[in-house]
Design an enzyme around this catalytic site. Structure first.
Site, PDB file in Angstrom:
ATOM      1  N   LYS A 292     -12.849  13.341  24.286  1.00 49.82           N
ATOM      2  CA  LYS A 292     -14.240  13.036  23.853  1.00 49.82           C
ATOM      3  C   LYS A 292     -15.107  13.685  24.806  1.00 49.82           C
ATOM      4  O   LYS A 292     -16.213  12.936  25.370  1.00 49.82           O
ATOM      5  CB  LYS A 292     -14.460  11.591  23.455  1.00 49.82           C
ATOM      6  CG  LYS A 292     -13.730  11.095  22.327  1.00 49.82           C
ATOM      7  CD  LYS A 292     -14.237   9.871  21.945  1.00 49.82           C
ATOM      8  CE  LYS A 292     -13.644   9.018  20.851  1.00 49.82           C
ATOM      9  NZ  LYS A 292     -12.217   8.624  21.255  1.00 49.82           N
TER      10      LYS A 292
HETATM   11  O1  S5P Z   1     -14.510   7.248  15.590  1.00 55.90           O
HETATM   12  C1  S5P Z   1     -13.248   6.943  16.058  1.00 55.90           C
HETATM   13  C2  S5P Z   1     -12.644   8.393  16.805  1.00 55.90           C
HETATM   14  C3  S5P Z   1     -11.555   8.158  17.527  1.00 55.90           C
HETATM   15  S1  S5P Z   1     -10.788   9.288  18.171  1.00 55.90           S
HETATM   16  N1  S5P Z   1     -12.553   6.100  16.059  1.00 55.90           N
HETATM   17  C4  S5P Z   1     -11.340   5.839  16.957  1.00 55.90           C
HETATM   18  O2  S5P Z   1     -10.816   4.634  16.825  1.00 55.90           O
HETATM   19  N2  S5P Z   1     -10.983   6.769  17.567  1.00 55.90           N
HETATM   20  C5  S5P Z   1      -9.545   6.784  18.526  1.00 55.90           C
HETATM   21  O3  S5P Z   1      -8.600   6.349  17.489  1.00 55.90           O
HETATM   22  C6  S5P Z   1      -9.735   5.514  19.400  1.00 55.90           C
HETATM   23  O4  S5P Z   1      -9.929   5.894  20.501  1.00 55.90           O
HETATM   24  C7  S5P Z   1      -8.029   4.928  19.422  1.00 55.90           C
HETATM   25  O5  S5P Z   1      -7.418   5.759  20.254  1.00 55.90           O
HETATM   26  C8  S5P Z   1      -7.599   5.551  17.917  1.00 55.90           C
HETATM   27  C9  S5P Z   1      -7.685   4.351  17.118  1.00 55.90           C
HETATM   28  O6  S5P Z   1      -6.728   3.140  17.360  1.00 55.90           O
HETATM   29  P1  S5P Z   1      -6.424   2.160  16.436  1.00 55.90           P
HETATM   30  O7  S5P Z   1      -5.363   1.236  17.152  1.00 55.90           O
HETATM   31  O8  S5P Z   1      -7.669   1.525  16.052  1.00 55.90           O
HETATM   32  O9  S5P Z   1      -5.795   2.695  15.018  1.00 55.90           O
END
Ligand code: S5P
Length: 467
Positions: A292
């Protein structure tokens, strides 16, 4: 007979039906097109032949070949009306007698025009063309009655065949919607289908999208997804190097992309990213460093290439906030393009109360358009444009949870892919924190892929063998 009269006639004889059809594959469809019965209506058959003839007037051909069975009578009708010889391709080789695949008289080097009724992926035209070409016959064009607009044209173009369609599925829907023939229930179905198509566009298969991509890596990824039958990206948010490698090795066969946050690894050494690249080769996935970036062009370039992580040397994909504007993307592109890398712009976020407004999202898409060689697409919650070159990756995907205590919000794989038109689901804790991460990854992969396949099937034809 014009297009509109033809479509309404087809509807009247029951060759186009609306309702709830369960296909052999188990998927459902709300339209069923069955052109086989056209042979019982000679006037209609002649009208179809005339319409197709109008479409291919300027093409060069010495013979016609209809794809069995539905297009055979159409080809015969064109052949009789215009005195053009026909060829027939056997579906199965005869196991006696002449054993030839192509029936009819032909010379090597002559041109043949292929005729088909309904085209989805273009697969049967490509198979027919291959057999004809094996005999030395030249194929350059195909005439088609209805194009389902699901990648057939693009697939045929890739093989250097030009498709001439008399009607698209969108036109068929429009003509029927404008007519006073349909019932209220049927109108509801047409409206739903049309709305789905305008919201998320009609869906092209991943491999067909590849031909629109200006970024080479997106092309590669679309093909990889089709071959592997996976639209799952694992967000491997673990904090130890070995844990990351073990997870990548275990789940690698299930995923198309492995997403890292390299700066959360406590024991990072450059060896880790080398080993990760070996695993990416072994299991055929791309590496996406979720860095990011969000600074001026000069700074992000240094962050991308240098520091202790040397991200540009191992990460196929990176992402960036569009906040700093156009020139930041130029800075990243200077470093990334020479290594054939790709960038995803964050156009929307999954977190509650984030500040990315619709206007910000729109401007992000406009920035992407300036760098089609480097930008692959977007991190977003849904499809944002009708342009098929962009890929959409959606984080915040979970099969069960409502969210977490720190603002994460989740959608299901079906919602992301089917309802919101996204391409890739990014799953972190749903897999990483599961009792059995491999079993969970398989579950997400199946859910994501089935949602994608369902999104391709909005109309059924005889070849789908409706139950
Ligand atoms: O809007 C976003 C963008 C990203 S890249 N929301 C997110 O959650 N992410 C990333 O996706 C976040 O940094 C994490 O690595 C992943 C989501 O993880 P989870 O465990 O909630 O599925």
């Amino acid at each position: 007979m014009d297009n509109s009269q033809l479509v309404t006639s087809l509807y009247k004889i029951g060759a186009i039906k609306f309702g709830h059809f369960t296909l052999k594959s188990g998927q459902t469809s709300s339209i069923y097109v069955n052109l086989r019965q056209v042979i019982s209506y000679p006037e209609l058959l002649r009208a179809i032949a005339n319409l197709l003839w109008e479409k291919i007037r300027s093409c060069r051909f010495d013979s016609l070949c209809g794809v069995p069975y539905t297009a055979l009578p159409i080809a015969t009708c064109m052949s009789l009306q215009h005195s053009v010889p026909m060829l027939i391709r056997r579906k199965e080789k005869k196991d006696y007698g002449t054993k030839q695949k192509i029936e009819g008289v032909f010379k090597k080097g002559e041109h043949c025009l292929i005729i088909e009724d309904v085209v989805t992926s273009g697969g049967s035209i490509i198979e027919t063309a291959a057999d004809l070409e094996e005999e030395g016959i030249k194929i350059t064009d195909a005439a088609v009655l209805i194009d389902r607009e699901q990648g057939g044209k693009e697939n045929l173009n890739q093989k250097k065949y030009k498709m001439h369609a008399a009607l698209t599925l969108s036109e068929v829907l429009q003509i029927l919607s404008d007519s006073n023939l349909i019932s209220e229930a049927e109108r509801v179905i047409i409206n739903q289908l049309t709305a789905k198509r305008t919201n998320t566009g009609h869906r092209l298969p991943y491999s067909a999208r590849a031909s629109y991509c200006k970024n080479e890596l997106t092309k590669k990824l679309f093909f990889l997804m089709d071959q592997k039958k996976s639209n799952l990206a694992l967000s491997a948010d673990v904090t130890r190097g070995q844990e990351l490698l073990d997870l990548a090795d275990q789940v690698g066969p299930e995923i198309c992309v492995l997403k890292t946050h390299i700066d959360i690894i406590e024991d990072f050494t450059p060896e880790l990213t080398e080993k990760l690249q070996t695993l990416a080769q072994k299991h055929q996935f791309l590496i996406f460093e979720d860095r990011k970036f969000a600074d001026i062009g000069h700074t992000v370039k240094l962050q991308y290439e240098g520091g202790i992580y040397h991200i540009a040397s191992w990460a196929d994909i990176i992402n960036a906030h569009s906040l700093p504007g156009l020139r930041m993307v130029a800075g990243l592109a200077e470093a990334g393009l020479k290594q054939k890398r790709g960038l995803l712009l964050l156009a929307q976020m999954s977190s509650a109360n984030n500040l990315l407004t619709p206007e910000y999202t729109e401007k992000t898409v406009a920035i992407a358009k300036q760098f089609p060689e480097f930008v692959m697409g977007f991190i977003s919650q849904k499809k944002l444009s009708a342009d098929p070159q962009w890929i959409y990756m959606t984080p915040g995907v979970h099969l069960t949870t409502d969210g977490d205590s720190l603002g994460q919000q989740y959608v299901t794989p079906q919602e992301a892919i089917l309802d919101h038109g996204s391409d890739v689901i990014i799953v972190g804790r749903g897999i990483v924190k599961a009792m059995d991460p491999l079993a969970a990854a398989k579950q997400y992969r199946t859910a994501g892929w089935e949602a994608y396949e369902t999104s391709l099937k909005e109309i059924a034809t005889t070849s789908d063998v409706v139950k």
